[in-house]
Enzyme design. Structure first.
Site, PDB file in Angstrom:
ATOM      1  N   ASP A 466       0.854  -1.192   0.000  1.00 33.31           N
ATOM      2  CA  ASP A 466       0.000   0.000   0.000  1.00 33.31           C
ATOM      3  C   ASP A 466       0.887   1.237   0.000  1.00 33.31           C
ATOM      4  O   ASP A 466       1.820   1.337   0.800  1.00 33.31           O
ATOM      5  CB  ASP A 466      -0.915   0.009   1.219  1.00 33.31           C
ATOM      6  CG  ASP A 466      -1.925   1.136   1.159  1.00 33.31           C
ATOM      7  OD1 ASP A 466      -2.989   0.926   0.530  1.00 33.31           O
ATOM      8  OD2 ASP A 466      -1.666   2.208   1.729  1.00 33.31           O
ATOM      9  N   LEU A 467       0.615   2.187  -0.916  1.00 33.63           N
ATOM     10  CA  LEU A 467       1.382   3.429  -0.977  1.00 33.63           C
ATOM     11  C   LEU A 467       0.994   4.311   0.202  1.00 33.63           C
ATOM     12  O   LEU A 467      -0.188   4.629   0.379  1.00 33.63           O
ATOM     13  CB  LEU A 467       1.097   4.161  -2.294  1.00 33.63           C
ATOM     14  CG  LEU A 467       1.749   3.579  -3.552  1.00 33.63           C
ATOM     15  CD1 LEU A 467       1.211   4.281  -4.793  1.00 33.63           C
ATOM     16  CD2 LEU A 467       3.264   3.756  -3.489  1.00 33.63           C
ATOM     17  N   ASP A 509      -4.552   2.599  -4.458  1.00 27.61           N
ATOM     18  CA  ASP A 509      -3.105   2.654  -4.267  1.00 27.61           C
ATOM     19  C   ASP A 509      -2.581   1.346  -3.661  1.00 27.61           C
ATOM     20  O   ASP A 509      -1.530   1.317  -3.025  1.00 27.61           O
ATOM     21  CB  ASP A 509      -2.741   3.835  -3.356  1.00 27.61           C
ATOM     22  CG  ASP A 509      -3.435   3.757  -1.998  1.00 27.61           C
ATOM     23  OD1 ASP A 509      -4.287   2.853  -1.824  1.00 27.61           O
ATOM     24  OD2 ASP A 509      -3.144   4.586  -1.117  1.00 27.61           O
TER      25      ASP A 509
END
Length: 843
Positions: A466-467, A509
């Site tokens: 996950d960004l 994301d």
């Protein structure tokens, strides 16, 4: 009946009729003339009689002389049809006495009374009464009368019986003499007509005798046959018009039959998708069985001033023949204005029959039939042509003329389908922004990888990435820069991991990676290396500054950490969230304690669900759906919630556990039951949307249970809408089709949720009887700044409107999105800006 006999009969009848009418008219006229003459004769006779009487009276005649006069008058008309009678009036009788006279007739009495003359016909007798009025000179003798008194009446009676009989005989005599004349003339006319018509009919017979088949009939050309009369020539012209129509019908029938034969060969199958040239070759081989053609060609525009031509030969041509045809094609394309001297054309020759000999005689200078378009059509096709053998009949040539346009579109379509299918296959499995695999294909690969690893006994790793802080960057620099970050990060993933590793964009994301044949040590080495690469990645922001990325990573290894696909994902996903809670920017692989806590959490969640069902703690929440045209709320999506110790737990926290335990259908049933109970008590029944899990498809009698439940509450079935979502994989579409059909037949409606989340959305719209589509919220939320997302939403609205389907926009979270949704003519809106889920539906 022959025409000559008919004309003769008509002539006889007409002649008799005419002579009868003439006879009657002539006899009537003659009778009238006779009557007029008799009237004149009677008047003059009466006046002459009075004149003679007056001459005698003026000399002072005696009674003897009077009687002698009357007797002479009687004898003078004795041998004639005329009678003359003299009658005295009463005053004359008073003065001079009576004379011999016949009885007074009504006509005499009328004249004596009215002093007027009368003329009357009685049968064959004409009667004329002439009144004698006293004049001044008469008063000398007739002293008892005044001037204009009636002195008497002279009556003339003429019997015309013999005269009428004589006239009738004379008319009949002359009629019989003249009667044959028109009959002779009619016979002459009949013979003339017969000769002319027979001559023309003979010519017509000779023409008709040449027709032996429909083919002959279609090629027959009639000469102008002159019947010599305008009316008959008009009949001829109408007959020839009918013949021409029949000729066209005969040609059209044969053409249609031949076209049907051709069309039967052009059934597009799955082969067309994989290899369009093979498909066209197979079709042309079939066509060659009913049409002897030499070659078939198709010309495509590939680029600016660049063309390609594919030639399908019905035999094996020599190099010389190929060159000649290529030269002719160049001349043809120049003639059509497609190419100039600098154009580049590539040729491909496809041999249909390798053992078929080259024809003895061939003509390439004229392409028998061809068709070209002004602009390239689908597949880039600009023209096709076919050279047909001289032995083929005219009907097939006509059929080809009408069929070439169809062939043009079919060939172009088949080639385009081939190209489009390759693209569709790609985007069915790929995320359009990053080119990575999408979530749907990830789950299919994960299930496959678990099964393969189990069979072959190897380990693999599942990584969830996950960004960090992506939403902040997206909000600060805009969606366009957010997309740039996702693309750059995706490219880094491709560079950082092995070719055999499966990388997918899970959503937003979030990314996932499958690393086959790897153990814990190898996984940690790969993740350490990847984190360093992320640290070194710098992306230029719109303001010119460098943006550094940070990621939170969770990982799990099969079968060490879990043995089922969903459980493996839950472990990795949980590890990723632990990294976020610990400050982000790192990775975590589960330890024994983590697995124990996770197992405990899963167990607790499962217990929570079972306990909620047992203690009736599952409750419905209602999220309003706004009608954008009327600004009214009369529809709600019903969401499952669990009430535990005063806390409301959303479905996202327990639905996976419910599905794992196989009790999700019981939860669906309970939510529907409670929602109907609440809404039935409302003043007006709202329309309710229920999410149903694909697992209910496998539950026997689920449709019957739902149907009975709704009927027990007496709820309008049209106000019940079941939502199916493409996010949930439904492997057997036939089962889903049967399930939907059964509920539709009962009167329920259906909505397709998360429309656009995957490639199958359009397939679902096509094959299922959908009433609503709920457009994926990511597109709605992003369309404000993304032209691509806006284009997708517009396309979805257009598709739905064409299919008669209502549209619902999800994730309408602020006024800007609300106004944008309304401007696109979407029917309904749902989201926190419209209203959050609540315990009771408020219309």
């Amino acid at each position: 009946m022959k025409l000559s006999n008919y004309i003769f009969i008509v002539a006889v009848v007409v002649t008799v009729l005419i002579f009868s009418l003439v006879f009657i008219a002539f006899f009537s006229i003659t009778t009238g003339i006779i009557g007029t003459l008799i009237q004149d004769f009677s008047r003059s006779t009466a006046k002459q009689t009075f004149h003679d009487m007056y001459n005698l009276m003026s000399k002072g005649w005696t009674r003897k002389e009077l009687e002698s006069f009357l007797e002479g008058l009687k004898k003078s008309y004795e041998d004639t049809p005329t009678e003359v009678h003299v009658f005295r009036s009463e005053k004359v009788k008073e003065l001079f006495g009576d004379i011999e006279e016949p009885p007074l007739s009504p006509e005499v009495l009328l004249s004596l009374r009215t002093k007027k003359e009368y003329f009357k016909k009685q049968d064959v007798t004409f009667i004329y009464t002439y009144p004698i009025l006293a004049e001044r000179k008469c008063l000398k003798c007739h002293i008892n009368v005044k001037e204009n008194d009636i002195l008497g009446v002279i009556q003339i009676r003429v019997n015309t019986k013999k005269l009428h009989e004589a006239t009738l005989v004379d008319i009949l005599k002359y009629s019989l003499i003249l009667f044959p004349v028109p009959l002779i003339a009619a016979l002459f006319v009949i013979q003339s007509l017969k000769n002319r018509i027979s001559s023309s009919l003979k010519k017509l017979d000779n023409n008709m005798a040449n027709i032996a088949s429909l083919e002959d009939f279609s090629e027959l050309e009639y000469k102008q046959i002159d019947f010599g009369f305008y009316e008959l020539n008009r009949i001829r012209d109408k007959f020839l018009e009918l013949v021409e129509k029949l000729r066209k019908v005969s040609v059209d029938k044969n053409v249609l039959e031949f076209e049907v034969q051709l069309l039967e060969k052009f059934i597009i199958t799955s082969e067309a998708i994989s290899d369009w040239k093979k498909f066209i070759s197979d079709v042309l081989r079939e066509i060659s069985k009913i049409l002897d053609f030499l070659f078939f060609f198709a010309v495509f525009k590939e680029g600016n001033n660049t063309f390609s031509a594919t030639i399908f030969w019905n035999y094996t041509p020599s190099t010389k023949i190929k060159s000649e045809l290529e030269e002719d094609l160049i001349e043809l394309l120049k003639e059509k204005g497609f190419i100039n001297n600098s154009a580049k054309i590539s040729y491909e020759n496809v041999i249909l029959w390798k053992n078929k000999k080259e024809p003895v005689k061939m003509d390439f200078k004229t392409i028998t039939k061809s068709i070209f378009v002004e602009r390239p059509l689908i597949g880039g096709i600009v023209g096709i042509g076919v050279n047909i053998a001289e032995t083929e009949r005219r009907i097939k040539l006509i059929a080809i003329e009408g069929f070439l346009a169809t062939l043009l579109n079919i060939v172009g379509s088949v080639k385009a389908i081939n190209a489009y299918t390759q693209e569709l296959e790609y985007y069915a499995t790929r995320d359009p922004l990053t080119g990575l695999y999408n979530r749907r294909i990830f789950w299919e690969i994960l299930h496959y990888e678990v099964e393969r690893a189990r069979r072959h006994g190897y380990k693999f790793a599942l990584v969830v990435i996950d960004l960090d802080n992506f939403k902040l960057l997206n909000d600060r620099y805009g969606h366009e820069f957010g997309d740039k970050i996702l693309v750059e990060f995706s490219n880094l993933l491709k560079r950082a991991f092995r070719k055999e590793d499966v990388i997918a964009r899970y959503g937003g994301d979030e990314f996932v990676i499958l690393l086959p044949y790897i153990n814990l040590q190898g996984l940690k080495i790969a993740l350490d290396r990847f984190l360093k690469q992320v640290e070194n990645l710098k992306i230029k922001a719109p303001d010119g500054s460098d943006v550094n990325l940070s990621v939170s990573i969770g990982a799990a290894i099969y079968p060490d950490h879990a043995k089922l696909p969903k459980e493996l994902f839950i472990v990795a996903d949980n590890m990723m969230y632990q990294v976020k809670h610990l400050g982000k920017g790192g990775y975590k692989v589960p330890e024994k304690e983590d697995l124990s806590e996770l197992s405990k959490y899963i167990s607790e969640t499962g217990f929570l669900v079972l306990d909620a069902l047992e203690r009736d703690k599952i409750i419905p929440y209602f999220q309003p759906i706004l009608d954008l045209k009327s600004d009214e709320v009369y529809m709600f999506e019903v969401l499952a919630r669990i009430e535990e110790k005063g806390e409301i737990i959303s479905a996202g926290k327990f639905i996976d556990a419910a599905e794992s335990l196989g009790i999700v259908h019981r939860m669906d049933y309970k939510v529907i039951e409670k929602a109907l109970e609440i809404c039935k008590a409302a003043e007006k029944e709202p329309t309710l949307f229920f999410n149903i899990s694909p697992r209910v498809l496998l539950i026997p009698d689920f449709v019957k249970q739902i149907n009975k439940l709704v009927e027990d509450f007496g709820y309008d079935k049209e106000k019940i809408v079941f939502e199916i979502t493409e996010r949930e994989t439904v492997r057997n579409l036939e089962i889903l089709k049967r399930f939907i059909r059964n509920l539709k037949e009962e009167g329920f409606r259906f909505a397709l949720d998360d429309f656009g989340a995957g490639f199958a959305s359009f397939t679902y719209v096509k094959i299922f009887p959908i009433d609503f589509i709920k457009i994926e919220g990511e597109f709605i939320r992003s369309m404000i700044e993304s032209k691509l997302d806006e284009a997708f939403v517009r396309g979805a609205v257009t598709l739905a409107r064409t299919a008669g389907i209502k549209t619902i926009a999800e994730y309408v979270e602020d006024e800007v999105i609300y106004n944008a949704v309304k401007s696109l003519s979407i029917d309904y809106a749902q989201g926190f800006y419209i209203g959050k889920p609540r315990r009771s539906p408020q219309l």
